[in-house]
Enzyme design. Structure first.
Site, mmCIF file in Angstrom:
data_model
loop_
_atom_site.group_PDB
_atom_site.id
_atom_site.type_symbol
_atom_site.label_atom_id
_atom_site.label_comp_id
_atom_site.label_asym_id
_atom_site.label_seq_id
_atom_site.Cartn_x
_atom_site.Cartn_y
_atom_site.Cartn_z
ATOM 1 N N ASP A 64 -10.293 60.681 -42.339
ATOM 2 C CA ASP A 64 -10.414 62.101 -41.993
ATOM 3 C C ASP A 64 -9.126 62.874 -42.297
ATOM 4 O O ASP A 64 -8.944 63.993 -41.810
ATOM 5 C CB ASP A 64 -10.730 62.246 -40.491
ATOM 6 C CG ASP A 64 -12.231 62.360 -40.226
ATOM 7 O OD1 ASP A 64 -13.012 62.262 -41.197
ATOM 8 O OD2 ASP A 64 -12.625 62.538 -39.059
ATOM 9 N N ASP A 91 -8.587 50.798 -34.602
ATOM 10 C CA ASP A 91 -7.821 52.015 -34.884
ATOM 11 C C ASP A 91 -6.772 51.697 -35.937
ATOM 12 O O ASP A 91 -6.462 50.530 -36.199
ATOM 13 C CB ASP A 91 -7.153 52.540 -33.601
ATOM 14 C CG ASP A 91 -8.131 53.307 -32.719
ATOM 15 O OD1 ASP A 91 -9.264 53.556 -33.179
ATOM 16 O OD2 ASP A 91 -7.765 53.654 -31.583
ATOM 17 N N ASP A 93 -3.631 51.610 -36.169
ATOM 18 C CA ASP A 93 -2.398 50.842 -35.917
ATOM 19 C C ASP A 93 -2.695 49.428 -35.408
ATOM 20 O O ASP A 93 -1.791 48.721 -34.974
ATOM 21 C CB ASP A 93 -1.500 51.572 -34.907
ATOM 22 C CG ASP A 93 -2.214 51.848 -33.589
ATOM 23 O OD1 ASP A 93 -3.380 52.258 -33.638
ATOM 24 O OD2 ASP A 93 -1.607 51.659 -32.516
ATOM 25 N N ASP A 148 -15.547 56.332 -26.562
ATOM 26 C CA ASP A 148 -15.682 54.894 -26.345
ATOM 27 C C ASP A 148 -16.232 54.582 -24.952
ATOM 28 O O ASP A 148 -17.153 53.784 -24.792
ATOM 29 C CB ASP A 148 -14.334 54.182 -26.565
ATOM 30 C CG ASP A 148 -13.155 54.953 -25.962
ATOM 31 O OD1 ASP A 148 -13.381 55.849 -25.124
ATOM 32 O OD2 ASP A 148 -12.004 54.651 -26.332
#
Length: 526
Positions: free
Chosen positions: A128, A187, A189, A281
């Site tokens: 994105d 995610d 990281d 989530d």
């Protein structure tokens, strides 16, 4: 003469203030403060019971060795000579990202390095990014892995509607996803170990009632600064105790948004990804649980990731993590009550324990009691807080929290001061979420520094301070509370009897330090 008149005017104002204070104190201030103390003590007892209950459950889990492998069927995936690789389920790995210059290579590399039959896995990078240069870098990295034979898809969209939830939802619409059985989410990281799928997928294959397998987070930069150590203490308790207790007692806990594997059928049955709050989530986890699905948490499976090390990034993250659950609670409480598929006991756990005590009471009571009401009793000595509420209960709660990170036991005092300051920010966010006020759907992606600090500082953590920006660095609410605590401390020194001034002065200094932004890592601008 002017000096005398000024002194006279000052004395006059002081006299008037003292007179007004004496008139409103007994009929108004004292009863209001008594009510506030009573409510805060009730909330403290609720938090105390919750913590002690979880402490007992986690002790029993450890004592009787209720490991996930004992509660659920688990056996390693075996090769089938006749079917070959087609005996393995098809797995989709999703990596949502947004302008992740510092960490995109790490996460894509880790996802592509996952051990699984190569024709039974699809890596999907959902980019994105609004920075064109970063977009090109991510695309080149995907092409590089594709040239090595990895089935990797680079997906972009022309808007950021729904943020992360919107990106994940869009990714699930792709035609090739229809052949997939499970979806692992990381995610940008997060760096899973190569055996991640071998350790999680068998739970889902052999236990059709399971919807989610969640791994634990392991922080690669917890020693970067004092602020990251404080975060580690809070999050370790969440993973060591809260998630484990939820998994072993109710087969329910909040999905952490990453480092987990979902059964796609369960995800779809629950209604897929929704962007109505900033905790998509948790929203999905609650909806799936209300459909009767169970969750499994693996405490010994750890996935490396990064903690926010700048105060700005941490404040944005905490706003989202406090505002989102409160807003979801408001939206879902009636839906949970009306639900017919789950037991009353589980409903009580989700509404009272999971949402009300942990996501609402914990933030509000920490700030209101320890930073507003308790200091106010110094100025209004007619109102007395019993020692069990002012000292014993918070001490037990703090010590129970410390079990998650034994190595940081010596930092307990710093953790208390840090959490009390952050409780102001979290309380504000919680109220915004409950009232659906402005900023309720604010989503600022948590900044990751990756190896940027090491490279910019020549291998050492950077501490060079940027130019002083008032708007960026001074937090007026924290400053105001700091002055209030300092005033109460001074009053206690002069007139008080209960020696709260030691705590008040130290806590006031903590508020001042945070108010001026002297916490966390400073990123060099050059």
């Amino acid at each position: 003469m002017d000096g005398v008149s000024f002194e006279g005017a000052k004395d006059d104002i002081t006299m008037q203030f003292a007179m007004v204070w004496s008139q409103i104190k007994a009929p108004l201030i004292v009863p209001m403060l008594r009510i506030a103390v009573f409510l805060c003590l009730i909330m403290s007892v609720m938090m105390f019971i919750e913590r002690v209950y979880m402490g007992i459950v986690i002790s029993l889990v450890k004592l009787f060795g209720r490991r996930p492998e004992k509660r659920y069927k688990w056996e390693p995936m075996k090769d089938d000579v006749e079917l070959g690789n087609s005996s393995y389920p098809m797995v989709l790995v999703q990596i949502p990202m947004y302008n992740e210059r510092e960490v995109y290579q790490l996460s894509i590399g880790a996802a592509c390095g996952l051990s699984w039959p190569s024709d039974r896995i699809i890596v999907q990078v959902l980019d994105d990014s609004t920075d064109q240069a970063i977009k090109e870098l991510v695309q080149i990295e995907c092409q590089r892995w594709a040239s090595k034979g990895v089935n990797i898809k680079y997906e972009v969209r022309d808007n950021r509607n729904g943020y992360k939830a919107g990106a994940l939802k869009e990714g699930m619409k792709r035609s090739y996803v229809k052949q997939c059985d499970y979806v692992a989410i990381f995610d940008a990281d997060f760096q899973p170990e190569p055996d991640f799928l071998w350790r999680t997928i068998p739970f889902l294959v052999h236990n059709p009632e399971l919807a989610l397998v969640q791994a634990r987070w392991k922080f690669v930069n917890s020693d970067e600064c004092l602020m990251t150590r404080m975060q580690e203490m809070s999050l370790d308790y969440h993973f060591t105790v809260e998630q484990e207790v939820g998994s072993s007692s109710y087969a329910f806990f909040g999905f952490n948004g990453t480092a987990g594997v979902w059964r796609i059928a369960a995800l779809n049955e629950a209604g897929g990804w929704k962007d109505r709050t900033t905790v998509e989530d948790m929203d999905l986890a609650v909806r799936a649980s209300l459909k009767g699905w169970k969750f499994c948490y693996l405490s010994d499976l750890k996935v490396k990731n990064e903690l926010p090390s700048t105060l700005k990034a941490y404040r944005y993250q905490q706003h989202r993590w406090s505002c989102g659950p409160a807003n979801l609670f408001r939206k879902m409480v009636l839906e949970i009550i009306r639900n017919k598929k789950v037991s009353t006991w589980k409903k009580v756990h989700v509404i009272y324990s999971f949402f009300f005590v942990r996501k609402v009471i914990a933030h509000i009571n920490t700030f209101v009691f320890y930073c507003i009401v308790l200091p106010a009793t110094v100025v209004v000595p007619e109102v007395v807080v019993p020692k069990w509420g002012a000292v014993y209960i918070p001490s037990v709660i703090t010590l129970l929290n410390a079990v998650g990170t034994p190595r940081s036991l010596h930092l307990l005092v710093f953790w208390i001061l840090f959490e009390n300051v952050m409780s102001l920010h979290r309380t504000k966010a919680t109220i915004i979420g409950l009232l659906e006020a402005s900023r309720v759907n604010e989503w600022v992606v948590t900044e990751k520094l990756g190896d940027a600090l090491k490279s910019k500082a020549g291998g050492k953590v950077a501490s060079k301070k940027p130019r002083f920006k008032i708007g960026d660095r001074i937090h007026l609410l924290e400053l105001g509370v700091g002055f209030y605590l300092f005033f109460c401390g001074c009053y206690d020194v002069m007139f008080g009897k209960n020696h709260y001034f030691i705590f008040l002065f130290i806590q006031a200094i903590a508020f001042f330090i945070m108010a001026f932004g002297y916490v966390g890592t400073f990123v060099p601008t050059s």
